[in-house]
Write an enzyme that holds these catalytic residues in place. Structure first.
Site, PDB file in Angstrom:
ATOM      1  N   TYR A  52      24.998  18.238  29.477  1.00 40.08           N
ATOM      2  CA  TYR A  52      24.880  17.909  28.055  1.00 40.08           C
ATOM      3  C   TYR A  52      25.642  18.920  27.200  1.00 40.08           C
ATOM      4  O   TYR A  52      26.451  18.573  26.344  1.00 40.08           O
ATOM      5  CB  TYR A  52      23.397  17.886  27.663  1.00 40.08           C
ATOM      6  CG  TYR A  52      23.139  17.646  26.193  1.00 40.08           C
ATOM      7  CD1 TYR A  52      23.210  16.359  25.659  1.00 40.08           C
ATOM      8  CD2 TYR A  52      22.822  18.705  25.325  1.00 40.08           C
ATOM      9  CE1 TYR A  52      22.971  16.138  24.304  1.00 40.08           C
ATOM     10  CE2 TYR A  52      22.587  18.486  23.984  1.00 40.08           C
ATOM     11  CZ  TYR A  52      22.659  17.199  23.482  1.00 40.08           C
ATOM     12  OH  TYR A  52      22.430  16.988  22.133  1.00 40.08           O
ATOM     13  N   SER A  74      26.459  19.396  18.929  1.00 39.94           N
ATOM     14  CA  SER A  74      25.167  20.089  19.074  1.00 39.94           C
ATOM     15  C   SER A  74      25.452  21.584  19.179  1.00 39.94           C
ATOM     16  O   SER A  74      26.512  21.973  19.693  1.00 39.94           O
ATOM     17  CB  SER A  74      24.466  19.625  20.359  1.00 39.94           C
ATOM     18  OG  SER A  74      23.504  20.563  20.781  1.00 39.94           O
TER      19      SER A  74
HETATM   20  N1  LIG Z   1      17.538  15.369  18.101  1.00 45.41           N
HETATM   21  C1  LIG Z   1      18.120  16.553  18.118  1.00 45.41           C
HETATM   22  O1  LIG Z   1      17.481  17.598  17.978  1.00 45.41           O
HETATM   23  C2  LIG Z   1      19.619  16.653  18.277  1.00 45.41           C
HETATM   24  C3  LIG Z   1      20.216  17.917  18.144  1.00 45.41           C
HETATM   25  C4  LIG Z   1      21.599  18.037  18.287  1.00 45.41           C
HETATM   26  C5  LIG Z   1      22.372  16.912  18.544  1.00 45.41           C
HETATM   27  N2  LIG Z   1      21.764  15.698  18.681  1.00 45.41           N
HETATM   28  C6  LIG Z   1      22.644  14.546  18.973  1.00 45.41           C
HETATM   29  O2  LIG Z   1      22.356  13.505  18.076  1.00 45.41           O
HETATM   30  C7  LIG Z   1      22.644  12.250  18.689  1.00 45.41           C
HETATM   31  C8  LIG Z   1      21.423  11.349  18.546  1.00 45.41           C
HETATM   32  O3  LIG Z   1      20.323  11.969  19.214  1.00 45.41           O
HETATM   33  P1  LIG Z   1      18.803  11.543  18.946  1.00 45.41           P
HETATM   34  O4  LIG Z   1      17.994  12.775  18.995  1.00 45.41           O
HETATM   35  O5  LIG Z   1      18.736  10.655  17.769  1.00 45.41           O
HETATM   36  O6  LIG Z   1      18.494  10.747  20.315  1.00 45.41           O
HETATM   37  P2  LIG Z   1      17.896   9.284  20.558  1.00 45.41           P
HETATM   38  O7  LIG Z   1      16.801   8.972  19.608  1.00 45.41           O
HETATM   39  O8  LIG Z   1      17.643   9.228  22.037  1.00 45.41           O
HETATM   40  O9  LIG Z   1      19.120   8.332  20.208  1.00 45.41           O
HETATM   41  C9  LIG Z   1      20.233   8.175  21.056  1.00 45.41           C
HETATM   42  C10 LIG Z   1      20.988   6.954  20.582  1.00 45.41           C
HETATM   43  O10 LIG Z   1      22.165   6.810  21.406  1.00 45.41           O
HETATM   44  C11 LIG Z   1      22.214   5.490  21.905  1.00 45.41           C
HETATM   45  N3  LIG Z   1      22.838   5.467  23.228  1.00 45.41           N
HETATM   46  C12 LIG Z   1      22.532   6.255  24.282  1.00 45.41           C
HETATM   47  N4  LIG Z   1      23.281   5.884  25.351  1.00 45.41           N
HETATM   48  C13 LIG Z   1      24.080   4.865  24.934  1.00 45.41           C
HETATM   49  C14 LIG Z   1      25.048   4.048  25.568  1.00 45.41           C
HETATM   50  N5  LIG Z   1      25.368   4.215  26.870  1.00 45.41           N
HETATM   51  N6  LIG Z   1      25.657   3.081  24.854  1.00 45.41           N
HETATM   52  C15 LIG Z   1      25.339   2.896  23.539  1.00 45.41           C
HETATM   53  N7  LIG Z   1      24.425   3.622  22.889  1.00 45.41           N
HETATM   54  C16 LIG Z   1      23.791   4.599  23.583  1.00 45.41           C
HETATM   55  C17 LIG Z   1      20.758   5.034  21.977  1.00 45.41           C
HETATM   56  O11 LIG Z   1      20.699   3.622  21.850  1.00 45.41           O
HETATM   57  P3  LIG Z   1      20.308   2.575  23.030  1.00 45.41           P
HETATM   58  O12 LIG Z   1      19.376   3.273  23.968  1.00 45.41           O
HETATM   59  O13 LIG Z   1      19.694   1.431  22.283  1.00 45.41           O
HETATM   60  O14 LIG Z   1      21.630   2.214  23.640  1.00 45.41           O
HETATM   61  C18 LIG Z   1      20.173   5.676  20.728  1.00 45.41           C
HETATM   62  O15 LIG Z   1      20.409   4.858  19.611  1.00 45.41           O
HETATM   63  C19 LIG Z   1      23.015  12.560  20.139  1.00 45.41           C
HETATM   64  O16 LIG Z   1      24.418  12.588  20.285  1.00 45.41           O
HETATM   65  C20 LIG Z   1      22.422  13.945  20.343  1.00 45.41           C
HETATM   66  O17 LIG Z   1      23.096  14.661  21.345  1.00 45.41           O
HETATM   67  C21 LIG Z   1      20.410  15.538  18.560  1.00 45.41           C
END
Ligand SMILES: NC(=O)c1ccc[n+]([C@@H]2O[C@H](COP(=O)([O-])OP(=O)(O)OC[C@H]3O[C@@H](n4cnc5c(N)ncnc54)[C@H](OP(=O)(O)O)[C@@H]3O)[C@@H](O)[C@H]2O)c1
Length: 256
Positions: A160, A147
Site C-alpha cells: 500500500y 497518503s
Molecule cells: N481513510 C483514510 O484514513 C485514508 C488516508 C489516506 C488515504 N486514503 C485513501 O483514500 C482513498 C479512499 O479510501 P477510503 O478510506 O474512503 O476507503 P473505502 O471506504 O474502502 O473506499 C474505497 C473506494 O475505492 C473503491 N475501489 C476499491 N477497489 C476498486 C476497484 N478495483 N475498482 C473500482 N473501485 C474500487 C471502492 O468501491 P467498490 O468497492 O464499490 O468498488 C470504494 O468506493 C484510498 O485511495 C485510500 O488509500 C484514505
C-alpha cells in the site's frame, strides 16, 4: 468555502465514490455546484449516493460501474461518462484498497491486488481521462488521493505504502508531461481520516496510541479535506501542478 464559483456545472469524475472519502468528495463537489460522475464496482451504493445528490442539487450524477484493475473497464467507463455528460473537467483519482499483511507474508495476489488498484488503475484512469481532454482541446485537473504512508514508512502496509509513493511520483511525472495540454495534476496525501471503516480501531488502545503520534493529537475528519480538494479543483490554484499536499495534522513531519 468561497472558492467554488468556477466549479459550477463543471464535470468531475470521482473514482471510489461508493464509500468513505470518495462519497464525501462527490458530495462536496456537488454542493459546490459541480456535476459529478461516480465510479466504483458496487452499483447499489453509487445509486444510493446518486439519489441523495439528486434530491439535494436537482442534477442527477452519471454512474459508471467499473473495476479499475481492468484497463478495458476503465476505458469503457470513461467513454460512457463522455457519452452521457461530455468531456470531464476534472478527475478525483480516489479509488484504493489497503492490505495489512506483514512484508514476509505478502503474496503475489496481495501485491497485485493493491498495486493494480492503487497505481495501475489510477494511472490508466488519469490517462484515459486526459486523452479525452486533449482530443477535445480542453484543459483540466487531476487530483490523486495519495497518503502520508507514501511519504514515510508505516506499519505492515508495504505494498500500500509503495503504491502511494508511486502515486505521488506519478503526480509529478504527469504534471510535467501534461502541462503543455493545460492539464494540472496534484495530489492530496491524507493522514489518518476517521471513517466508518476505521472508527472502531481508533477507539481501541492501539488506535489511541497511534493518535498520540499525530502532533495535533486528533484524527482527521472528512471535512478537513474539503478546502484542499476544492482549492486543487478550482482555477484559483491555476499555478499549482505536481504538488503532493499532506493533510495530516502534522503527522508526516513529526519530530524523530
Ligand atoms: N481513510 C483514510 O484514513 C485514508 C488516508 C489516506 C488515504 N486514503 C485513501 O483514500 C482513498 C479512499 O479510501 P477510503 O478510506 O474512503 O476507503 P473505502 O471506504 O474502502 O473506499 C474505497 C473506494 O475505492 C473503491 N475501489 C476499491 N477497489 C476498486 C476497484 N478495483 N475498482 C473500482 N473501485 C474500487 C471502492 O468501491 P467498490 O468497492 O464499490 O468498488 C470504494 O468506493 C484510498 O485511495 C485510500 O488509500 C484514505
Amino acid at each position: 468555502m468561497t472558492l467554488s464559483s468556477d466549479l459550477k456545472d463543471r464535470l468531475f469524475v470521482v473514482t471510489g465514490a461508493s464509500s468513505g472519502l470518495g462519497a464525501h468528495f462527490a458530495q462536496v463537489l456537488s454542493q459546490a455546484g459541480a456535476r459529478v460522475a461516480l465510479v466504483a464496482r458496487r452499483r447499489e451504493k453509487l445509486e444510493a449516493l446518486s439519489d441523495s445528490l439528486t434530491s439535494r442539487s436537482g442534477a442527477a450524477p452519471v454512474i459508471a460501474e467499473a473495476d479499475i484493475r481492468n484497463v478495458s473497464a476503465i476505458r469503457a467507463a470513461v467513454a460512457d461518462i463522455v457519452e452521457q455528460a461530455g468531456v470531464p473537467d476534472g478527475l478525483i483519482n480516489n479509488a484504493g484498497t489497503v492490505d495489512t499483511t506483514k512484508a514476509l507474508e505478502v503474496t503475489e495476489e496481495h501485491w497485485d491486488s493493491v498495486l493494480d488498484t492503487n497505481l495501475k488503475g489510477a494511472w490508466f484512469f488519469a490517462s484515459a481521462t486526459a486523452e479525452k481532454m486533449v482530443e477535445a482541446g480542453r484543459t483540466g485537473t487531476v487530483v490523486n488521493i495519495a497518503s502520508i504512508t507514501g511519504l514515510r514508512p508505516a506499519g505492515a502496509v508495504g505494498p500500500y505504502a509503495i503504491s502511494k509513493a508511486g502515486l505521488a511520483h506519478m503526480t509529478r511525472q504527469l504534471a510535467v508531461e501534461w502541462a503543455r495540454h493545460g492539464i494540472r495534476v496534484n495530489a492530496l496525501a491524507p493522514g489518518y481520516i476517521e471513517t466508518d471503516l476505521n472508527r472502531e480501531f481508533f477507539a481501541s488502545e492501539a488506535g489511541q496510541a497511534l493518535i498520540k503520534r499525530v502532533p495535533q493529537r486528533r484524527l482527521g475528519q472528512l471535512s478537513d479535506l474539503d478546502a484542499p480538494l476544492l482549492m486543487l479543483c478550482d482555477e484559483a490554484s491555476a499555478y499549482m501542478t505536481g504538488a503532493v499536499i499532506p493533510v495530516d495534522g502534522g503527522h508526516a513531519v513529526n519530530a524523530l
